[in-house]
Design a protein around this motif. Structure first.
Motif, mmCIF file in Angstrom:
data_model
loop_
_atom_site.group_PDB
_atom_site.id
_atom_site.type_symbol
_atom_site.label_atom_id
_atom_site.label_comp_id
_atom_site.label_asym_id
_atom_site.label_seq_id
_atom_site.Cartn_x
_atom_site.Cartn_y
_atom_site.Cartn_z
ATOM 1 N N ILE A 36 0.842 -1.199 0.000
ATOM 2 C CA ILE A 36 0.000 0.000 0.000
ATOM 3 C C ILE A 36 0.879 1.251 0.000
ATOM 4 O O ILE A 36 0.724 2.148 -0.827
ATOM 5 C CB ILE A 36 -0.922 0.014 1.238
ATOM 6 N N VAL A 37 1.840 1.278 0.959
ATOM 7 C CA VAL A 37 2.675 2.472 1.085
ATOM 8 C C VAL A 37 3.532 2.661 -0.166
ATOM 9 O O VAL A 37 3.610 3.762 -0.720
ATOM 10 C CB VAL A 37 3.547 2.384 2.353
ATOM 11 N N VAL A 38 4.162 1.579 -0.621
ATOM 12 C CA VAL A 38 5.076 1.705 -1.762
ATOM 13 C C VAL A 38 4.310 2.160 -3.009
ATOM 14 O O VAL A 38 4.733 3.085 -3.712
ATOM 15 C CB VAL A 38 5.807 0.369 -2.019
ATOM 16 N N ILE A 39 3.165 1.533 -3.271
ATOM 17 C CA ILE A 39 2.399 1.908 -4.461
ATOM 18 C C ILE A 39 1.967 3.380 -4.369
ATOM 19 O O ILE A 39 2.105 4.148 -5.327
ATOM 20 C CB ILE A 39 1.181 0.976 -4.638
ATOM 21 N N LEU A 40 1.493 3.765 -3.188
ATOM 22 C CA LEU A 40 1.053 5.157 -3.039
ATOM 23 C C LEU A 40 2.192 6.135 -3.267
ATOM 24 O O LEU A 40 2.050 7.099 -4.023
ATOM 25 C CB LEU A 40 0.446 5.372 -1.652
ATOM 26 N N VAL A 41 3.346 5.916 -2.616
ATOM 27 C CA VAL A 41 4.407 6.924 -2.751
ATOM 28 C C VAL A 41 4.938 6.971 -4.182
ATOM 29 O O VAL A 41 5.319 8.037 -4.667
ATOM 30 C CB VAL A 41 5.565 6.735 -1.737
ATOM 31 N N VAL A 42 4.925 5.838 -4.862
ATOM 32 C CA VAL A 42 5.386 5.854 -6.257
ATOM 33 C C VAL A 42 4.389 6.624 -7.126
ATOM 34 O O VAL A 42 4.769 7.474 -7.934
ATOM 35 C CB VAL A 42 5.600 4.412 -6.778
ATOM 36 N N ILE A 43 3.096 6.336 -6.932
ATOM 37 C CA ILE A 43 2.081 7.073 -7.704
ATOM 38 C C ILE A 43 2.195 8.571 -7.428
ATOM 39 O O ILE A 43 2.181 9.394 -8.348
ATOM 40 C CB ILE A 43 0.666 6.564 -7.347
ATOM 41 N N PHE A 44 2.338 8.928 -6.138
ATOM 42 C CA PHE A 44 2.433 10.350 -5.786
ATOM 43 C C PHE A 44 3.646 10.996 -6.456
ATOM 44 O O PHE A 44 3.571 12.120 -6.949
ATOM 45 C CB PHE A 44 2.529 10.530 -4.268
ATOM 46 N N ALA A 45 4.761 10.256 -6.465
ATOM 47 C CA ALA A 45 5.981 10.822 -7.050
ATOM 48 C C ALA A 45 5.777 11.111 -8.533
ATOM 49 O O ALA A 45 6.256 12.123 -9.054
ATOM 50 C CB ALA A 45 7.154 9.864 -6.849
ATOM 51 N N ILE A 46 5.067 10.217 -9.206
ATOM 52 C CA ILE A 46 4.860 10.412 -10.639
ATOM 53 C C ILE A 46 3.826 11.519 -10.879
ATOM 54 O O ILE A 46 4.025 12.431 -11.677
ATOM 55 C CB ILE A 46 4.392 9.091 -11.296
ATOM 56 N N LYS A 47 2.729 11.425 -10.138
ATOM 57 C CA LYS A 47 1.610 12.313 -10.389
ATOM 58 C C LYS A 47 1.883 13.745 -9.946
ATOM 59 O O LYS A 47 1.444 14.699 -10.594
ATOM 60 C CB LYS A 47 0.389 11.756 -9.659
ATOM 61 N N TYR A 48 2.600 13.875 -8.849
ATOM 62 C CA TYR A 48 2.757 15.208 -8.259
ATOM 63 C C TYR A 48 4.177 15.737 -8.402
ATOM 64 O O TYR A 48 4.642 16.494 -7.571
ATOM 65 C CB TYR A 48 2.334 15.196 -6.787
ATOM 66 N N GLN A 49 4.881 15.302 -9.443
ATOM 67 C CA GLN A 49 6.235 15.812 -9.654
ATOM 68 C C GLN A 49 6.191 17.330 -9.802
ATOM 69 O O GLN A 49 5.272 17.878 -10.424
ATOM 70 C CB GLN A 49 6.840 15.186 -10.906
ATOM 71 N N ARG A 50 7.182 18.002 -9.224
ATOM 72 C CA ARG A 50 7.188 19.463 -9.238
ATOM 73 C C ARG A 50 7.318 19.960 -10.675
ATOM 74 O O ARG A 50 8.223 19.559 -11.396
ATOM 75 C CB ARG A 50 8.335 19.994 -8.374
ATOM 76 N N LYS A 51 6.403 20.832 -11.082
ATOM 77 C CA LYS A 51 6.393 21.296 -12.466
ATOM 78 C C LYS A 51 7.277 22.522 -12.639
ATOM 79 O O LYS A 51 7.972 22.665 -13.632
ATOM 80 C CB LYS A 51 4.968 21.634 -12.904
ATOM 81 N N SER A 52 7.205 23.446 -11.683
ATOM 82 C CA SER A 52 8.035 24.642 -11.808
ATOM 83 C C SER A 52 8.619 24.971 -10.440
ATOM 84 O O SER A 52 8.103 24.509 -9.420
ATOM 85 C CB SER A 52 7.200 25.819 -12.301
ATOM 86 N N ASP A 53 9.671 25.758 -10.448
ATOM 87 C CA ASP A 53 10.408 25.959 -9.212
ATOM 88 C C ASP A 53 9.622 26.756 -8.180
ATOM 89 O O ASP A 53 9.876 26.656 -6.993
ATOM 90 C CB ASP A 53 11.737 26.657 -9.522
ATOM 91 N N ASP A 54 8.651 27.565 -8.654
ATOM 92 C CA ASP A 54 7.912 28.372 -7.674
ATOM 93 C C ASP A 54 6.540 27.784 -7.365
ATOM 94 O O ASP A 54 5.675 28.443 -6.830
ATOM 95 C CB ASP A 54 7.787 29.821 -8.165
ATOM 96 N N GLU A 55 6.368 26.518 -7.730
ATOM 97 C CA GLU A 55 5.080 25.862 -7.474
ATOM 98 C C GLU A 55 4.851 25.662 -5.977
ATOM 99 O O GLU A 55 5.745 25.196 -5.271
ATOM 100 C CB GLU A 55 5.076 24.508 -8.180
ATOM 101 N N VAL A 56 3.693 26.047 -5.505
ATOM 102 C CA VAL A 56 3.340 25.776 -4.112
ATOM 103 C C VAL A 56 2.008 25.046 -4.091
ATOM 104 O O VAL A 56 1.010 25.572 -4.578
ATOM 105 C CB VAL A 56 3.236 27.081 -3.282
ATOM 106 N N PRO A 57 2.007 23.798 -3.580
ATOM 107 C CA PRO A 57 0.760 23.032 -3.612
ATOM 108 C C PRO A 57 -0.222 23.513 -2.550
ATOM 109 O O PRO A 57 0.136 24.261 -1.645
ATOM 110 C CB PRO A 57 1.223 21.608 -3.307
ATOM 111 N N ARG A 58 -1.462 23.075 -2.699
ATOM 112 C CA ARG A 58 -2.480 23.331 -1.715
ATOM 113 C C ARG A 58 -2.046 22.699 -0.385
ATOM 114 O O ARG A 58 -1.552 21.575 -0.353
ATOM 115 C CB ARG A 58 -3.775 22.658 -2.190
ATOM 116 N N GLN A 59 -2.209 23.411 0.707
ATOM 117 C CA GLN A 59 -1.761 22.896 2.002
ATOM 118 C C GLN A 59 -2.913 22.189 2.714
ATOM 119 O O GLN A 59 -4.004 22.741 2.837
ATOM 120 C CB GLN A 59 -1.247 24.047 2.869
ATOM 121 N N ILE A 60 -2.653 20.968 3.157
ATOM 122 C CA ILE A 60 -3.673 20.202 3.872
ATOM 123 C C ILE A 60 -3.146 19.946 5.278
ATOM 124 O O ILE A 60 -2.071 19.392 5.443
ATOM 125 C CB ILE A 60 -3.944 18.868 3.171
ATOM 126 N N ALA A 61 -3.899 20.376 6.283
ATOM 127 C CA ALA A 61 -3.402 20.246 7.653
ATOM 128 C C ALA A 61 -3.418 18.812 8.136
ATOM 129 O O ALA A 61 -2.505 18.353 8.809
ATOM 130 C CB ALA A 61 -4.235 21.118 8.589
#
Lengths: 316, 543
Positions: A36-61
């Motif tokens: 579960i953990v490995v699949i999730l972190v790999v998917i996240f790494a692919i899906k949420y790769q940083r697009k630009s240097d000043d990108e700031v994602p939505r913050q979730i507490a």
């Protein structure tokens, strides 16, 4: 017995299957969570790769529901595994009452084993197939640990006390016996072989070779040699209690309390007689510490175990 | 001192005086009260011991290439694995992150000028050095062969090696960590900058707070235990040897009362490093901050109540064993909480593929295996078979090396620009993380299989059927060694030739990134005032 490149130990005792089942059960659980953990972190790494240097994602507490979810689920599963493993443990440490008795003394760096019939072995143990065997073990010097991987059994062998281990071999063959607790220079050579024989082969082995006197006979000889019998008279008229039929009983102690007469109690009474005096007797017995070997003590215990309670001569 | 020399050059273009260039010469280092300089002293010292402990590890792996004992005698082998363990545990792993990265960062992260007791901080380093010298004398003077666990009565009566000297060294190293822990606790309680409330502290500080509690409460017990051991060995006081009226199992209780919590000294700080790095890599607030913070404290508390799980086959009472087993299972829960929260932090993050990210992913993989295999060993029915086999060796290496060393190396990369003021080549950082990850798995994964097959630990010679997996493990160890040597090379290179680091090279949040690289002696030009939560990369949405 062994292929050149085994990846799994032999299953040669009645426990082996149950221990392996627990092993694979936990393994399945672990693989599930790890995936579960490995699949999730790999998917996240692919899906949420940083697009630009000043990108700031939505913050979730955080998310309270999720936290409770992933606290409760592992807790419940962990407790389930605990129950499974602990039930198995009680099975592994509780020998059936009719188990054959054998004795083990560890010393730097060898295993000395003795069968009740008197046969002695060094670094080898012959046992019959399908019989429950209970070992009573102690050490002459440092800590050792008696380990038969094919049986999935292990127990530390501790100087100054008795430990027990039991198994029922289910497969004819020869298996490793290891010392698992580091004990000095030749620790890795304190190994041996357990031979599981068909019962008739075991009987033949037991009677073959040089005849040894049975342990209780050797114990009786020591009992007279150390003049134990002068005080511990069988008819109870001596200065010490009669030992006939005493083993396995619970006795009252001088100064209150009770003690179960087991191997450890007899050993203590030989080495440190005044520790637990039976009610009605005086602390007059001398210590035999340093005078009797561990094997001698075990033979004395075998002898005392063999003493039956005197036949009742009159009925009340 | 290599670092001071290059600063002559660095200071020319540095806009202001920093902690590295405000004094030169040996004296300015050896008498420094600056927590950052003391951290650098620690980095140099523990690197030496890491190299020494690694050398012993290589000798072990060389010997185990063949089933026979053909490289060295059994006595030598026993000394080699003992000294590997003693050096790595007491002189590398325990101080690794707290005394170096922690020493450097805790005051900066809370917005303080220094630790609460700067002189005590320097004293802790000197105590560590004296302990290290004692340990080195024990090694050079013939070594010690008891294993790092010093089990009695072997250690107290039967061993013919330098047990007292080695125990003395471990005893003193313990005092060094007590002093460090004391300093952290007082600093975190009393020296937080205005606005830096407990729940605005970076999680790195929380994990160091938990670690410090263990150092303060646990270490005195190992000190007492080692004193009892020395008294028995030196003067024949009967504590543990049954021939003297003692109880050998008592030693195990005392030893593990410290040494199990110490395992958490050897993992909690790396969890703090992970939390910082995950936040920066994903540019996102750590998911479930409070849960991650409290899970550190939970681990520290529960960690004190599980020591008996090292003793399931020792003849300890069955019912005591059950209590230890169930609490051990419960320790899995806070570790799981951390793992899930790190994973959730990456969700919808902005993930950069740099060195820190490689170390974060490597750590997650190794810590998962290390943590989950703990479940096998907490299970009493299964631990009977696994206890004292290579399964245990593999498990704790996954935690201590896969966890703490991975965290240490990752943290050193992450804060290297801050500590030295120089950038390292990122491509090499990623290569080293990959090498360590691959080499580590190849070294230690086969040991799980060996352990289940029944190969006992601390075996100099072993049956032939175990050879293939041992060779695989030794091959992995050579890749792992390369993974450690490569960063040593390019990080050293960067000190002299690396480009100058900006104040905040990763665009990360935290007070340490608001000051200069390297920071000035008193960390900030003026005392910072904290007005926001930790890791506030943007406005926070409640979910």
């Amino acid at each position: 017995m062994q292929t050149d490149f085994p990846l799994f130990p032999d299953q040669a005792s009645s426990f082996a299957f149950h221990v392996d089942a627990l092993y694979f059960g936990i393994l399945a659980l672990c693989v599930f969570f790890a995936l579960i953990v490995v699949i999730l972190v790999v998917i996240f790494a692919i899906k949420y790769q940083r697009k630009s240097d000043d990108e700031v994602p939505r913050q979730i507490a955080g998310h309270l529901g999720l936290e409770i979810f992933w606290t409760a689920i592992p807790a419940v599963l962990a407790l389930g595994v605990f129950v499974w493993a602990t039930v198995l443990y009680f099975h592994l440490i509780t020998p059936p009452p009719n188990a054959m008795e054998m004795y083990v003394v560890g010393k730097q760096w060898m295993w000395k084993l003795q069968h009740p019939e008197g046969k002695k072995e060094i670094n080898e143990l012959h046992v019959p197939l399908g019989e429950s065997v209970r070992l009573t073990m102690t050490s002459e010097d440092v800590l050792h640990s008696f380990y038969i991987p094919a049986f999935r059994v292990k127990k530390d062998v501790v100087p100054g006390r008795y430990t027990n281990l039991w198994f029922k071999a289910t497969q004819v063959g020869s298996y490793h016996l290891f010392c698992a607790e580091f004990c000095g220079t030749e620790h890795s050579r304190m190994i041996g072989t357990v031979h599981v024989l068909e019962p008739q082969d075991y009987e033949a082995w037991l009677t073959g070779g040089t005849a040894n006197e049975p342990m209780e006979v050797a114990g009786e000889r020591l009992f007279e040699q150390y003049a134990c019998h002068t005080c511990h008279k069988m008819d109870g008229t001596g200065r010490g209690p009669s030992l006939a039929g005493l083993f396995g009983k619970t006795v009252a102690l001088e100064g209150g309390g009770t003690a179960l007469v087991d191997e450890a109690y007899i050993r203590e009474s030989i080495l440190n007689p005044s520790a637990k005096i039976m009610a009605g007797y005086k602390p007059i017995m001398p210590t035999f510490k340093g005078q009797i070997s561990e094997e001698g003590i075990i033979q004395l215990i075998a002898y005392i175990k063999s003493l039956k309670a005197p036949e009742l001569t009159s009925m009340e | 001192m290599a670092i001071t020399e290059q600063d002559v050059q660095a200071s020319e273009d540095a806009p202001s005086v920093n902690y590295l260039n405000n004094g030169y010469g040996l004296k300015s280092w050896l008498l420094t009260k600056d927590h950052k300089r003391i951290a650098v002293l620690y980095i140099i010292s523990i690197s030496i011991f890491f190299a020494l402990g690694g050398l012993f590890a290589s000798l072990v792996r060389f010997e185990l290439m063949t089933p026979e004992g053909d490289l060295m005698s059994s006595d030598t082998y026993n000394k080699v694995f003992s000294m590997h363990g003693i050096i790595m545990v007491f002189f590398f792993l325990v101080p690794s992150i707290p005394a170096t990265i922690g020493n450097f960062l805790v005051p900066i992260m809370v917005g303080a000028k220094d630790l609460a007791f700067p002189r005590v901080n320097l004293l802790s380093w000197y105590v560590y050095v004296v302990a290290g010298i004692l340990g080195t004398i024990a090694v050079v003077g013939g070594g010690v062969d008891t294993g790092w666990t010093f089990y009695t009565p072997y250690s107290s009566t039967y061993s013919n090696s330098n047990v007292i000297l080695a125990a003395m060294a471990a005893f003193m190293a313990g005092f060094s960590s007590i002093l460090t822990g004391l300093n952290f606790v007082v600093t975190i309680h009393t020296m937080r900058a205005p606005g830096m409330t407990w729940f605005r502290l970076p999680l790195f500080v929380w994990s160091h707070y938990a670690t410090s509690l263990i150092m303060l409460l646990g270490t005195p017990v190992i000190a007492i235990t080692l004193v009892l051991l020395m008294l028995e060995r030196g003067f024949g006081f009967g504590f543990f040897d049954p021939n003297l009226g003692g109880d050998p199992v008592l030693f195990q209780h005392l030893f593990w009362f410290y040494s199990h919590p110490a395992v958490y000294i050897m993992i909690l700080p790396s969890m703090g490093v992970m939390s910082e790095m995950v936040a920066s890599v994903a540019r996102k607030r750590v998911f479930g901050y409070e849960f991650v913070a409290f899970s550190s404290v939970a681990i520290a508390i529960l960690g004190f109540l599980v020591w008996g799980h090292h003793m399931f086959v020792s003849s300890q009472s069955t019912y005591a064993g059950m209590v230890f087993s169930i609490i051990t299972f419960l320790v899995a829960v806070p570790s799981a909480i951390k793992t899930f929260n790190w994973t959730a932090t990456l969700y919808k993050g902005s993930i950069v593929y740099d060195t820190a990210m490689f170390y974060v992913y490597g750590y997650l993989g190794l810590f998962l295996v290390g943590g989950l295999t703990g479940l096998f060993l907490s299970s009493m029915g299964l631990d009977i078979h696994l206890h004292d086999t290579y399964f245990v060796v593999a498990h704790f290496h996954y935690i201590m090396v896969g966890g703490q060393v991975m965290g240490y190396l990752g943290g050193m990369h992450f804060w290297w620009p801050k500590i030295t003021g120089k950038m390292f080549p990122d491509i090499w950082g990623r290569v080293s993380a990959l090498l360590v990850f691959l080499g580590f798995n190849l070294t230690f994964f086969p040991q799980f299989i060996l352990g289940y097959m029944g190969m006992p630990r601390r075996y100099h010679v072993y049956p032939d059927e175990f050879q293939v997996l041992n060779v695989a493990s030794s091959m992995g160890a050579s890749i792992l060694a390369l993974g450690y040597l490569v960063p040593g090379a390019y990080l050293t290179w960067s000190i002299f030739k690396g480009p100058k680091a900006p104040d905040n090279p990763w665009g990360a949040k935290g007070l340490e990134w608001e000051t200069t690289s390297p920071p000035p002696t008193f960390n900030f030009e003026e005392t910072p005032v904290v007005t926001e939560e930790a890791y506030q990369y943007g406005p926070i949405e409640e979910h």
